[in-house]
Design an enzyme around this catalytic site. Structure first.
Site, short mmCIF file in Angstrom:
data_model
loop_
_atom_site.label_atom_id
_atom_site.label_comp_id
_atom_site.label_asym_id
_atom_site.label_seq_id
_atom_site.Cartn_x
_atom_site.Cartn_y
_atom_site.Cartn_z
N GLN A 22 19.78 39.10 20.94
CA GLN A 22 19.09 40.26 20.36
C GLN A 22 20.00 41.48 20.41
O GLN A 22 19.65 42.53 19.87
CB GLN A 22 17.79 40.55 21.14
N VAL A 82 23.20 43.99 19.81
CA VAL A 82 24.01 44.38 18.66
C VAL A 82 25.45 44.66 19.10
O VAL A 82 26.31 44.93 18.25
CB VAL A 82 23.38 45.60 17.94
N ASP A 83 25.71 44.53 20.43
CA ASP A 83 27.10 44.68 20.88
C ASP A 83 27.84 43.38 20.60
O ASP A 83 27.22 42.38 20.22
CB ASP A 83 27.15 45.05 22.39
N HIS A 127 19.28 40.68 15.71
CA HIS A 127 18.96 42.07 15.37
C HIS A 127 20.15 42.81 14.78
O HIS A 127 20.17 44.03 14.79
CB HIS A 127 18.42 42.81 16.61
N GLY A 179 18.23 37.96 30.46
CA GLY A 179 18.24 39.41 30.27
C GLY A 179 17.43 39.94 29.11
O GLY A 179 17.87 40.85 28.42
N THR A 180 16.22 39.37 28.90
CA THR A 180 15.34 39.95 27.89
C THR A 180 13.92 40.00 28.43
O THR A 180 13.45 39.07 29.07
CB THR A 180 15.36 39.17 26.55
N SER A 181 13.24 41.12 28.13
CA SER A 181 11.86 41.29 28.62
C SER A 181 10.87 40.50 27.76
O SER A 181 9.68 40.47 28.03
CB SER A 181 11.50 42.78 28.59
N1 APR Z 1 20.99 40.92 34.47
C1 APR Z 1 20.02 40.25 33.79
N2 APR Z 1 18.91 40.84 33.28
C2 APR Z 1 18.78 42.17 33.51
C3 APR Z 1 19.73 42.94 34.20
C4 APR Z 1 20.89 42.26 34.69
N3 APR Z 1 21.86 42.90 35.37
N4 APR Z 1 19.29 44.23 34.25
C5 APR Z 1 18.10 44.25 33.58
N5 APR Z 1 17.78 43.01 33.15
C6 APR Z 1 16.60 42.57 32.40
C7 APR Z 1 15.35 43.41 32.59
O1 APR Z 1 14.65 42.98 33.75
C8 APR Z 1 14.58 43.10 31.31
O2 APR Z 1 13.80 41.93 31.45
O3 APR Z 1 16.91 42.67 31.03
C9 APR Z 1 15.70 42.83 30.29
C10 APR Z 1 15.87 43.96 29.32
O4 APR Z 1 14.71 44.06 28.53
P1 APR Z 1 14.68 45.13 27.33
O5 APR Z 1 15.25 46.43 27.81
O6 APR Z 1 13.30 45.09 26.75
O7 APR Z 1 15.74 44.56 26.27
P2 APR Z 1 15.51 43.38 25.24
O8 APR Z 1 14.54 42.37 25.77
O9 APR Z 1 16.84 42.88 24.84
O10 APR Z 1 14.84 44.15 23.98
C11 APR Z 1 14.63 43.36 22.81
O11 APR Z 1 13.88 45.36 21.68
O12 APR Z 1 14.24 47.58 21.44
C12 APR Z 1 14.37 46.37 20.80
O13 APR Z 1 15.93 45.68 19.20
C13 APR Z 1 15.82 46.05 20.53
O14 APR Z 1 17.01 43.96 20.79
C14 APR Z 1 16.12 44.87 21.43
C15 APR Z 1 14.76 44.24 21.61
#
Ligand code: APR
Length: 232
Positions: free
Chosen positions: A89, A91-92, A107, A173-175
């Site tokens: 997801q 974009v880097d 994305h 690493g995604t919520s």
């Molecule tokens: N290692 C692994 N996971 C981590 C770390 C780490 N060091 N630090 C934080 N996390 C986890 C957090 O606990 C969280 O579950 O990474 C996740 C980040 O979640 P989000 O900030 O919601 O990012 P993401 O899930 O990629 O968002 C999805 O939402 O805003 C849009 O388009 C955007 O691609 C993005 C999409």
């Protein structure tokens, strides 16, 4: 020569956190500094394209200065043992810079610009800035080639096919707050081993054979790597 098993990995902002790139949600997240509707929606672009360009210029600048971390590198190393497909997801371009050779950007990419009158016109962005007045060959303003909220996710079709064929499925690493990316896990066959690596593991209901590793990407993947290799 039997073909290698397919390892499919869904990554989010968390895998780039240890490279110094901000995640979106949680303390200090990008959505704390900016209003999502101002910088990541077509309406925000129509209202104030300069603000949107600035938002992505800032992220592009930090992404250029960032380096892949151990988590990215471990995923790249696993290509020695598996046919690895990274569905990100993000974009880097840190997965590519770590050496992963099969990366699907759900994305879009910070490093591409797209025409606003012909979406098939996509150009690489050299350096860190995309400015008002930068136009496509047909004379229309260029926009970041990223997927905004409410827009189609063109690579979802391909991502689904990989998820359905996975022999192992990994989420790092995604919520799992944003769809359709968050739905991929439901297309993985139920008997397939699945793992989630995240210090704050998101809740996933209705999925079999799922193990959680409540650790950062670099340490969690280092711990998981030998287990994955045993499954190769
Ligand atoms: N290692 C692994 N996971 C981590 C770390 C780490 N060091 N630090 C934080 N996390 C986890 C957090 O606990 C969280 O579950 O990474 C996740 C980040 O979640 P989000 O900030 O919601 O990012 P993401 O899930 O990629 O968002 C999805 O939402 O805003 C849009 O388009 C955007 O691609 C993005 C999409």
């Amino acid at each position: 020569m039997n073909s290698m098993k397919k390892l499919v990995v869904l990554t989010g902002a968390g895998i780039s956190a240890e490279s110094g790139l901000a995640t979106f949600r949680g303390a200090g997240g990008l959505w704390e500094g900016y209003r999502l509707e101002d910088v990541a929606t077509p309406e925000g672009w129509d209202r104030n394209p300069g603000l949107v360009l600035d938002f992505y210029n800032q992220r592009r600048k930090t992404a250029l200065e960032a380096k892949p971390n151990k988590g990215h590198r471990i995923l790249a190393e696993l290509e020695k043992y598996f046919e690895v497909t990274i569905i990100t997801q993000n974009v880097d371009n840190l997965h590519e810079r770590a050496g992963s050779t099969n990366v699907i950007h759900l994305h879009g990419s910070l490093f591409e610009a797209r025409s606003t009158i012909d979406e098939t016109l996509v150009y690489p962005i050299k350096g860190w800035e995309l400015k008002l007045g930068d136009c496509c060959e047909k004379g229309s303003q260029l926009r970041p080639n990223v997927v905004w909220f409410g827009e189609q996710v063109p690579n979802m079709e391909v991502a689904l096919t990989h998820a359905m064929q996975a022999d192992i499925f990994l989420i790092v690493g995604t919520s799992l707050q944003v769809h359709p990316a968050a739905d991929l896990i439901y297309f993985v066959k139920s008997e397939i081993p699945k793992f989630i690596v995240d210090p704050d593991v998101p809740v996933v209901n209705g999925v079999d054979n799922l193990k959680s590793i409540a650790e950062k990407a670099s340490t969690g993947l280092a711990r998981l790597k030998p287990k994955l290799i045993q499954l190769a």
